[in-house]
Design a protein around this motif. Sequence first.
Motif, PDB file in Angstrom:
ATOM      1  N   ASN A  61       0.769  -1.360  -0.110  1.00  0.00           N
ATOM      2  CA  ASN A  61       0.274  -0.219   0.167  1.00  0.00           C
ATOM      3  C   ASN A  61       0.833   1.747   0.342  1.00  0.00           C
ATOM      4  O   ASN A  61       0.502   2.133  -0.508  1.00  0.00           O
ATOM      5  CB  ASN A  61      -0.949   0.019   1.359  1.00  0.00           C
ATOM      6  CG  ASN A  61      -1.569  -1.215   1.228  1.00  0.00           C
ATOM      7  OD1 ASN A  61      -2.313  -1.549  -0.164  1.00  0.00           O
ATOM      8  ND2 ASN A  61      -1.915  -2.096   2.397  1.00  0.00           N
ATOM      9  N   ALA A  62       1.543   1.348   0.789  1.00  0.00           N
ATOM     10  CA  ALA A  62       2.487   1.950   0.677  1.00  0.00           C
ATOM     11  C   ALA A  62       4.133   2.415   0.239  1.00  0.00           C
ATOM     12  O   ALA A  62       4.279   3.052  -0.029  1.00  0.00           O
ATOM     13  CB  ALA A  62       2.936   2.649   2.076  1.00  0.00           C
ATOM     14  N   GLU A  63       4.032   1.167  -0.566  1.00  0.00           N
ATOM     15  CA  GLU A  63       5.859   1.206  -1.439  1.00  0.00           C
ATOM     16  C   GLU A  63       6.585   1.783  -1.062  1.00  0.00           C
ATOM     17  O   GLU A  63       7.450   2.493  -1.758  1.00  0.00           O
ATOM     18  CB  GLU A  63       5.112   1.869  -2.709  1.00  0.00           C
ATOM     19  CG  GLU A  63       4.158   1.170  -3.495  1.00  0.00           C
ATOM     20  CD  GLU A  63       4.428   1.419  -4.815  1.00  0.00           C
ATOM     21  OE1 GLU A  63       5.217   1.529  -5.373  1.00  0.00           O
ATOM     22  OE2 GLU A  63       2.826   1.005  -5.420  1.00  0.00           O
ATOM     23  N   LEU A  64       6.514   1.950   0.143  1.00  0.00           N
ATOM     24  CA  LEU A  64       8.023   1.362   1.562  1.00  0.00           C
ATOM     25  C   LEU A  64       9.342   0.275   1.356  1.00  0.00           C
ATOM     26  O   LEU A  64       9.059  -0.226   1.323  1.00  0.00           O
ATOM     27  CB  LEU A  64       7.880   2.491   2.642  1.00  0.00           C
ATOM     28  CG  LEU A  64       6.515   3.216   3.233  1.00  0.00           C
ATOM     29  CD1 LEU A  64       6.323   3.205   4.284  1.00  0.00           C
ATOM     30  CD2 LEU A  64       7.279   4.897   2.858  1.00  0.00           C
ATOM     31  N   ASP A  85       3.046 -11.787 -11.055  1.00  0.00           N
ATOM     32  CA  ASP A  85       1.803 -10.547 -11.693  1.00  0.00           C
ATOM     33  C   ASP A  85       2.354  -9.835 -11.629  1.00  0.00           C
ATOM     34  O   ASP A  85       3.545  -9.564 -11.207  1.00  0.00           O
ATOM     35  CB  ASP A  85       0.027 -10.409 -11.067  1.00  0.00           C
ATOM     36  CG  ASP A  85      -0.411 -11.302 -11.101  1.00  0.00           C
ATOM     37  OD1 ASP A  85      -0.677 -12.358 -11.411  1.00  0.00           O
ATOM     38  OD2 ASP A  85      -1.389 -11.506  -9.994  1.00  0.00           O
ATOM     39  N   ASN A  86       1.898  -8.749 -12.891  1.00  0.00           N
ATOM     40  CA  ASN A  86       2.852  -7.858 -13.451  1.00  0.00           C
ATOM     41  C   ASN A  86       2.679  -6.116 -13.030  1.00  0.00           C
ATOM     42  O   ASN A  86       2.355  -5.346 -13.245  1.00  0.00           O
ATOM     43  CB  ASN A  86       2.673  -7.144 -14.625  1.00  0.00           C
ATOM     44  CG  ASN A  86       3.989  -7.843 -15.347  1.00  0.00           C
ATOM     45  OD1 ASN A  86       5.271  -8.451 -14.747  1.00  0.00           O
ATOM     46  ND2 ASN A  86       3.414  -8.650 -16.309  1.00  0.00           N
ATOM     47  N   ASP A  87       2.045  -6.356 -11.217  1.00  0.00           N
ATOM     48  CA  ASP A  87       1.119  -4.957 -10.293  1.00  0.00           C
ATOM     49  C   ASP A  87       2.434  -4.177 -10.307  1.00  0.00           C
ATOM     50  O   ASP A  87       3.585  -4.551 -10.060  1.00  0.00           O
ATOM     51  CB  ASP A  87       0.198  -5.529  -9.067  1.00  0.00           C
ATOM     52  CG  ASP A  87      -1.030  -5.957  -9.982  1.00  0.00           C
ATOM     53  OD1 ASP A  87      -1.254  -6.794 -10.754  1.00  0.00           O
ATOM     54  OD2 ASP A  87      -1.637  -6.301  -8.250  1.00  0.00           O
ATOM     55  N   THR A  88       1.744  -3.100 -10.656  1.00  0.00           N
ATOM     56  CA  THR A  88       2.590  -1.762 -10.409  1.00  0.00           C
ATOM     57  C   THR A  88       3.504  -2.316  -8.622  1.00  0.00           C
ATOM     58  O   THR A  88       5.318  -2.029  -8.918  1.00  0.00           O
ATOM     59  CB  THR A  88       2.566  -0.359 -10.481  1.00  0.00           C
ATOM     60  OG1 THR A  88       1.557  -0.044 -10.657  1.00  0.00           O
ATOM     61  CG2 THR A  88       3.619   0.461 -10.054  1.00  0.00           C
ATOM     62  N   TRP A  89       3.138  -2.309  -7.852  1.00  0.00           N
ATOM     63  CA  TRP A  89       4.042  -2.478  -6.314  1.00  0.00           C
ATOM     64  C   TRP A  89       4.683  -4.209  -6.657  1.00  0.00           C
ATOM     65  O   TRP A  89       5.773  -3.822  -6.110  1.00  0.00           O
ATOM     66  CB  TRP A  89       3.021  -2.318  -5.268  1.00  0.00           C
ATOM     67  CG  TRP A  89       2.257  -3.867  -4.648  1.00  0.00           C
ATOM     68  CD1 TRP A  89       1.327  -4.296  -5.540  1.00  0.00           C
ATOM     69  CD2 TRP A  89       2.898  -5.440  -4.659  1.00  0.00           C
ATOM     70  NE1 TRP A  89       0.228  -5.532  -5.368  1.00  0.00           N
ATOM     71  CE2 TRP A  89       1.526  -6.290  -4.102  1.00  0.00           C
ATOM     72  CE3 TRP A  89       3.928  -5.337  -4.079  1.00  0.00           C
ATOM     73  CZ2 TRP A  89       1.555  -7.092  -4.086  1.00  0.00           C
ATOM     74  CZ3 TRP A  89       3.983  -6.812  -2.449  1.00  0.00           C
ATOM     75  CH2 TRP A  89       2.872  -7.515  -3.262  1.00  0.00           C
TER      76      TRP A  89
END
Length: 251
Positions: A61-64, A85-89
């Motif tokens: 969620n935060a991509e920290l 998968d190729n989700d951004t995160w």
Amino acid sequence: MQPPLRIAILECDTPIGHTKEKYGGYGNLFKELLNNGADEIARKDGVKRPELDITKYDVVNAELYPTLDNIDTVLLTGSRFNSFDNDTWILKLVDFTKKVLQQKRVRLIGVCFGHQIIGRAMDVKVDRSTEGWEVSVVPVELTKKGKELFGVERLAIHQMHRDIVYTYPASVEKLGHSDRCEVQGMYEKGRLITVQGHPEFDGDIVEELLVSRHEKGIFPDGVYEDGMKRVREHHDGVPVGAAFLRFLLEE
């Protein structure tokens, strides 16, 4: 590595139900595992208990992410998401893992989804298994290196996956296999250690997942019933946690 061992836990998912109420996030679940592993090392190896400095990062969620200069180890947790998968995160997580692999000092630990992400970052096939779900306590036949690292002849470990790493990267040592998964663990001295199973899970956590996924129709009756039969069997979570720390302490 000099104490304390600075371990950054990348939280790749959020627990459900009672597990979330008890632990908050998977980072705290791994903190418990690693502290139990530190106690095990002090008890069995007759050495001073390793000192741990654990930080947690929400990469979904935060991509920290941590700064590598400030840590010694990256631990990637399990997840309900697909490692291929190729989700951004997920792509960002794969890129970060490649960054860690490209340097020599910071080491990697991967568990389930994290194990698969490391496989993907090392350019081997990661995908849905043709063997279906592998759940609850499962016996893993260990290689000579697996027996050496985990300190048991045969590893009993909780599983919760239907995605697998299909082949071993050329640079790693094989740790073990099960009936439904050939790549149950990978090791490269001074660089990485992974397991497909969940050493951080216990019977309560896995039972909650089995019930939830059965109610949602994710698990058919056969998978659910088979998993429930084995959910309270002995498992070697703490020896795996201790193995993670011994790996970090290796010169």
